[in-house]
Design an enzyme around this catalytic site. Structure first.
Site, PDB file in Angstrom:
ATOM      1  N   ASP A 112     -13.237  -0.408   9.235  1.00  0.00           N
ATOM      2  CA  ASP A 112     -11.608  -1.310   9.217  1.00  0.00           C
ATOM      3  C   ASP A 112     -11.340  -1.358   8.003  1.00  0.00           C
ATOM      4  OD1 ASP A 112      -8.770  -1.465  10.661  1.00  0.00           O
ATOM      5  OD2 ASP A 112      -8.720  -2.893   9.612  1.00  0.00           O
ATOM      6  N   ILE A 113      -9.848  -1.394   7.280  1.00  0.00           N
ATOM      7  CA  ILE A 113      -9.889  -1.839   6.092  1.00  0.00           C
ATOM      8  C   ILE A 113      -9.094  -2.994   5.774  1.00  0.00           C
ATOM      9  CG2 ILE A 113      -8.077  -1.440   3.745  1.00  0.00           C
ATOM     10  CD1 ILE A 113      -8.391   1.328   4.422  1.00  0.00           C
ATOM     11  N   GLU A 124      -5.684   2.639  10.200  1.00  0.00           N
ATOM     12  CA  GLU A 124      -6.747   2.002   8.497  1.00  0.00           C
ATOM     13  C   GLU A 124      -8.352   2.183   8.938  1.00  0.00           C
ATOM     14  OE1 GLU A 124      -4.188   0.326   9.520  1.00  0.00           O
ATOM     15  OE2 GLU A 124      -4.913  -2.038   9.831  1.00  0.00           O
ATOM     16  N   ASP A 155      -1.232   4.847   1.152  1.00  0.00           N
ATOM     17  CA  ASP A 155      -2.046   5.962   1.239  1.00  0.00           C
ATOM     18  C   ASP A 155      -2.818   6.571   0.281  1.00  0.00           C
ATOM     19  OD1 ASP A 155       0.083   6.038   3.420  1.00  0.00           O
ATOM     20  OD2 ASP A 155       1.103   7.746   1.597  1.00  0.00           O
ATOM     21  N   ASN A 190       0.509  -2.763   1.845  1.00  0.00           N
ATOM     22  CA  ASN A 190       1.592  -2.000   1.951  1.00  0.00           C
ATOM     23  C   ASN A 190       2.619  -2.809   1.575  1.00  0.00           C
ATOM     24  OD1 ASN A 190       0.818   0.386   2.563  1.00  0.00           O
ATOM     25  ND2 ASN A 190      -0.475   0.727   4.425  1.00  0.00           N
TER      26      ASN A 190
END
Ligand code: C2E
Ligand code: C2E
Length: 172
Positions: free
Chosen positions: A46-47, A89, A63, A54
């Site tokens: 997971d980021i 994500e 993106d 964002n």
């Protein structure tokens, strides 16, 4: 027909496999592992802090981060390993015939590669990001269904997040 098939199994944003295809492959590979007494590892990445990325740099940048992380992951695994976009994500990786300690080394290698990569924002900033990961391995995890392996990998991922992110945990 080939084009339809491609669309059915591909995630548009990243060109990786989609979640549906991931489950299909995992079910088959898990049956194979059980039947043939081979190990199988599942990693969920997971980021870290994706929402604030964002918010700070915009959705176009978000993106782009998703696409670049997808490429970094895909370029650093073997052809037989199955990588998919698992959620917003999140990325999921199946490592067939791979036990817990090798899976950990692979996940760590990938974490470091992402951590070193420089992402350029629309505004010309250069930034670094990190990912966290969770691993579950059959047969160390005595599960009878593939989906349970995903739940355990998810739990290990939460532990990585709780312990401060930018790290990999495996269920023991
Ligand atoms: P591949 O097997 O599809 O692996 C793609 C990439 O995943 C590799 O790119 C590397 O970044 C990463 N990778 C895969 N396996 C390992 C590993 O055991 N250790 C590490 N540290 N990274 C790994 P790379 O290195 O540019 O290799 C490109 C392709 O060249 C590989 O594609 C494979 O087909 C071949 N290759 C490279 N080194 C070897 C090797 O020592 N033995 C064999 N049999 N093939 C190799
Ligand atoms: P290593 O990088 O320490 O990897 C040790 C073992 O971990 C590999 O043994 C393999 O069983 C497993 N492994 C590592 N990366 C991957 C991966 O991305 N996917 C999967 N499915 N398994 C992985 P193996 O094959 O005997 O390779 C021994 C050493 O040879 C590797 O040690 C690495 O130094 C080198 N090597 C082999 N293939 C590649 C490659 O494609 N690229 C690079 N850069 N090195 C490779």
């Amino acid at each position: 027909i080939e084009e339809i098939n491609y669309l059915a199994i591909t995630d548009e944003g990243t060109d990786l496999y989609n979640q549906r295809y991931f489950y299909k492959r995992l079910n088959r590979l898990f049956s194979y592992a059980k039947k043939n007494n081979k190990p199988l590892s599942v990693v969920i990445f997971d980021i870290d802090n994706f929402k604030s990325l964002n918010d700070s740099y915009g959705h176009l940048f978000g993106d782009k981060v998703l696409r670049e992380v997808a490429s970094l992951l895909q370029d650093n695994i073997r052809k037989n390993d199955i990588l998919a976009r698992y959620g917003g994500e999140e990325f999921a990786l199946i490592l067939p015939k791979t036990g817990a300690s090798i899976a950990y080394n692979i996940a760590e290698r990938i974490r470091c590669i992402v951590n070193k990569h420089i992402f350029e924002t629309g505004g010309g900033h250069k930034i670094k990001i990190s990912i966290s990961g969770g691993i579950a391995t059959y047969p160390e995890c005595k599960v009878s269904k593939a989906i349970e392996l995903i739940d355990l990998a998810d739990k290990a991922l939460y532990k990585s997040k709780d312990d401060g992110k930018n790290m990999i945990n495996s269920v023991r």
